[in-house]
Design a protein around this motif. Structure first.
Motif, short mmCIF file in Angstrom:
data_model
loop_
_atom_site.label_atom_id
_atom_site.label_comp_id
_atom_site.label_asym_id
_atom_site.label_seq_id
_atom_site.Cartn_x
_atom_site.Cartn_y
_atom_site.Cartn_z
N GLU A 35 0.83 -1.21 0.00
CA GLU A 35 0.00 0.00 0.00
C GLU A 35 0.86 1.26 0.00
OE1 GLU A 35 -3.06 0.00 -0.70
OE2 GLU A 35 -3.49 -2.11 -0.39
N ALA A 36 1.98 1.23 0.71
CA ALA A 36 2.90 2.38 0.70
C ALA A 36 3.46 2.58 -0.70
CB ALA A 36 4.02 2.18 1.72
N SER A 37 3.70 1.50 -1.42
CA SER A 37 4.16 1.62 -2.80
C SER A 37 3.10 2.26 -3.68
CB SER A 37 4.53 0.24 -3.35
OG SER A 37 5.65 -0.28 -2.67
N GLU A 38 1.84 2.01 -3.38
CA GLU A 38 0.77 2.64 -4.15
C GLU A 38 0.71 4.14 -3.88
OE1 GLU A 38 -2.96 0.54 -4.12
OE2 GLU A 38 -1.95 -1.39 -4.24
N VAL A 39 1.08 4.56 -2.67
CA VAL A 39 1.20 5.99 -2.38
C VAL A 39 2.29 6.58 -3.27
CG1 VAL A 39 1.94 7.69 -0.66
CG2 VAL A 39 0.36 5.84 0.00
N LEU A 40 3.42 5.92 -3.32
CA LEU A 40 4.55 6.40 -4.12
C LEU A 40 4.22 6.45 -5.61
CD1 LEU A 40 7.51 7.26 -4.12
CD2 LEU A 40 8.12 4.84 -4.18
N GLU A 41 3.45 5.49 -6.07
CA GLU A 41 3.10 5.42 -7.48
C GLU A 41 2.35 6.68 -7.96
OE1 GLU A 41 1.49 1.93 -10.38
OE2 GLU A 41 0.36 2.27 -8.53
N ILE A 42 1.60 7.30 -7.07
CA ILE A 42 0.87 8.52 -7.44
C ILE A 42 1.84 9.62 -7.89
CG2 ILE A 42 -0.58 10.38 -6.51
CD1 ILE A 42 -1.82 8.13 -4.67
N PHE A 43 3.02 9.62 -7.30
CA PHE A 43 4.01 10.67 -7.58
C PHE A 43 5.05 10.26 -8.63
CE2 PHE A 43 2.36 11.38 -3.34
CZ PHE A 43 1.99 12.71 -3.42
N GLN A 44 5.02 9.01 -9.03
CA GLN A 44 6.02 8.52 -9.98
C GLN A 44 6.01 9.34 -11.26
OE1 GLN A 44 5.38 4.50 -11.34
NE2 GLN A 44 7.55 4.20 -11.75
N TRP A 45 7.18 9.77 -11.69
CA TRP A 45 7.41 10.52 -12.91
C TRP A 45 6.90 11.95 -12.87
CZ3 TRP A 45 10.91 7.43 -14.16
CH2 TRP A 45 10.72 6.06 -14.22
N GLU A 46 6.41 12.38 -11.73
CA GLU A 46 5.94 13.75 -11.60
C GLU A 46 7.08 14.62 -11.03
OE1 GLU A 46 3.21 14.71 -12.81
OE2 GLU A 46 2.02 12.87 -12.94
N PRO A 47 7.12 15.89 -11.40
CA PRO A 47 8.13 16.77 -10.79
C PRO A 47 7.85 16.95 -9.30
CG PRO A 47 6.61 18.05 -12.14
CD PRO A 47 6.25 16.60 -12.35
N SER A 48 8.86 17.31 -8.54
CA SER A 48 8.70 17.43 -7.09
C SER A 48 7.69 18.50 -6.69
CB SER A 48 10.04 17.71 -6.42
OG SER A 48 10.60 18.90 -6.92
N ASN A 49 7.44 19.45 -7.55
CA ASN A 49 6.48 20.51 -7.25
C ASN A 49 5.10 20.25 -7.88
OD1 ASN A 49 7.24 20.92 -9.88
ND2 ASN A 49 7.48 23.13 -9.70
N GLU A 51 1.41 19.66 -8.50
CA GLU A 51 0.18 19.92 -7.76
C GLU A 51 -0.81 18.80 -8.05
OE1 GLU A 51 -0.62 22.44 -5.68
OE2 GLU A 51 1.40 23.29 -5.84
N LEU A 52 -1.33 18.21 -7.00
CA LEU A 52 -2.27 17.10 -7.17
C LEU A 52 -3.60 17.59 -7.73
CD1 LEU A 52 -1.77 15.23 -3.79
CD2 LEU A 52 -0.90 14.53 -6.01
N THR A 53 -4.15 16.82 -8.65
CA THR A 53 -5.51 17.09 -9.10
C THR A 53 -6.46 16.58 -8.01
OG1 THR A 53 -5.79 14.92 -10.14
CG2 THR A 53 -4.82 16.68 -11.51
N ALA A 54 -7.72 16.94 -8.12
CA ALA A 54 -8.71 16.47 -7.14
C ALA A 54 -8.76 14.95 -7.14
CB ALA A 54 -10.08 17.07 -7.44
N GLY A 55 -8.70 14.35 -8.31
CA GLY A 55 -8.73 12.89 -8.41
C GLY A 55 -7.49 12.25 -7.79
N GLU A 56 -6.33 12.86 -8.02
CA GLU A 56 -5.10 12.34 -7.42
C GLU A 56 -5.13 12.46 -5.90
OE1 GLU A 56 -1.76 13.21 -10.90
OE2 GLU A 56 -2.41 14.86 -9.59
N ARG A 57 -5.67 13.57 -5.43
CA ARG A 57 -5.77 13.75 -3.98
C ARG A 57 -6.70 12.70 -3.37
NH1 ARG A 57 -4.86 17.69 0.06
NH2 ARG A 57 -6.36 17.42 1.75
N ASP A 58 -7.83 12.45 -4.00
CA ASP A 58 -8.75 11.41 -3.52
C ASP A 58 -8.06 10.05 -3.50
OD1 ASP A 58 -10.76 13.30 -3.25
OD2 ASP A 58 -11.80 12.72 -5.10
N HIS A 59 -7.33 9.75 -4.57
CA HIS A 59 -6.60 8.49 -4.66
C HIS A 59 -5.56 8.41 -3.55
CE1 HIS A 59 -3.92 5.65 -7.27
NE2 HIS A 59 -4.49 5.01 -6.27
N LEU A 60 -4.82 9.50 -3.33
CA LEU A 60 -3.82 9.54 -2.27
C LEU A 60 -4.46 9.30 -0.90
CD1 LEU A 60 -0.94 10.01 -1.28
CD2 LEU A 60 -1.40 12.47 -1.39
N GLU A 61 -5.59 9.92 -0.65
CA GLU A 61 -6.27 9.71 0.63
C GLU A 61 -6.65 8.25 0.82
OE1 GLU A 61 -9.55 12.41 1.11
OE2 GLU A 61 -8.26 14.18 0.92
#
Length: 102
Positions: A35-49, A51-61
């Motif tokens: 599950e922690a890897s699934e958290v990381l996957e949300i950010f994979q290939w994205e720049p460090s800055n 901004e999460l979309t609403a859908g990404e934020r829901d997924h992260l939660e």
């Protein structure tokens, strides 16, 4: 809702599903890591800055909730309150990092 209510709800759900037999520490640790890897996957290939979309934020939660759920199951199995061990670690970190003069 306090931690004891959350814990009881998780235990009731687990027991209703008949999953207690799968909730040994090894398998819970594996599930927590997945599950922690699934958290990381949300950010994979994205720049460090990024901004999460609403859908990404829901997924992260959802994924953060999954990691907490497996952490809570592990704490239950060990007979410890996760809030107590976080407080203990915070005291340790304060002594280790904040009390030093540099």
């Amino acid at each position: 809702m306090d931690y004891k209510d959350v814990e009881q709800g998780l235990i009731d759900f687990r027991d209703k599903k008949g999953w207690e037999k799968y909730h040994n520490l090894k398998d819970l640790a594996i599930s927590l890591n997945l599950e922690a890897s699934e958290v990381l996957e949300i950010f994979q290939w994205e720049p460090s800055n990024h901004e999460l979309t609403a859908g990404e934020r829901d997924h992260l939660e959802e994924e953060l909730a999954d990691t907490l759920i497996y952490t809570f199951y592990m704490c239950n199995r060990l007979g410890i309150n996760p809030l107590d061990i976080v407080a203990k670690k915070m005291k340790f970190n304060q002594k280790r990092h904040w009390d030093k003069t540099e």
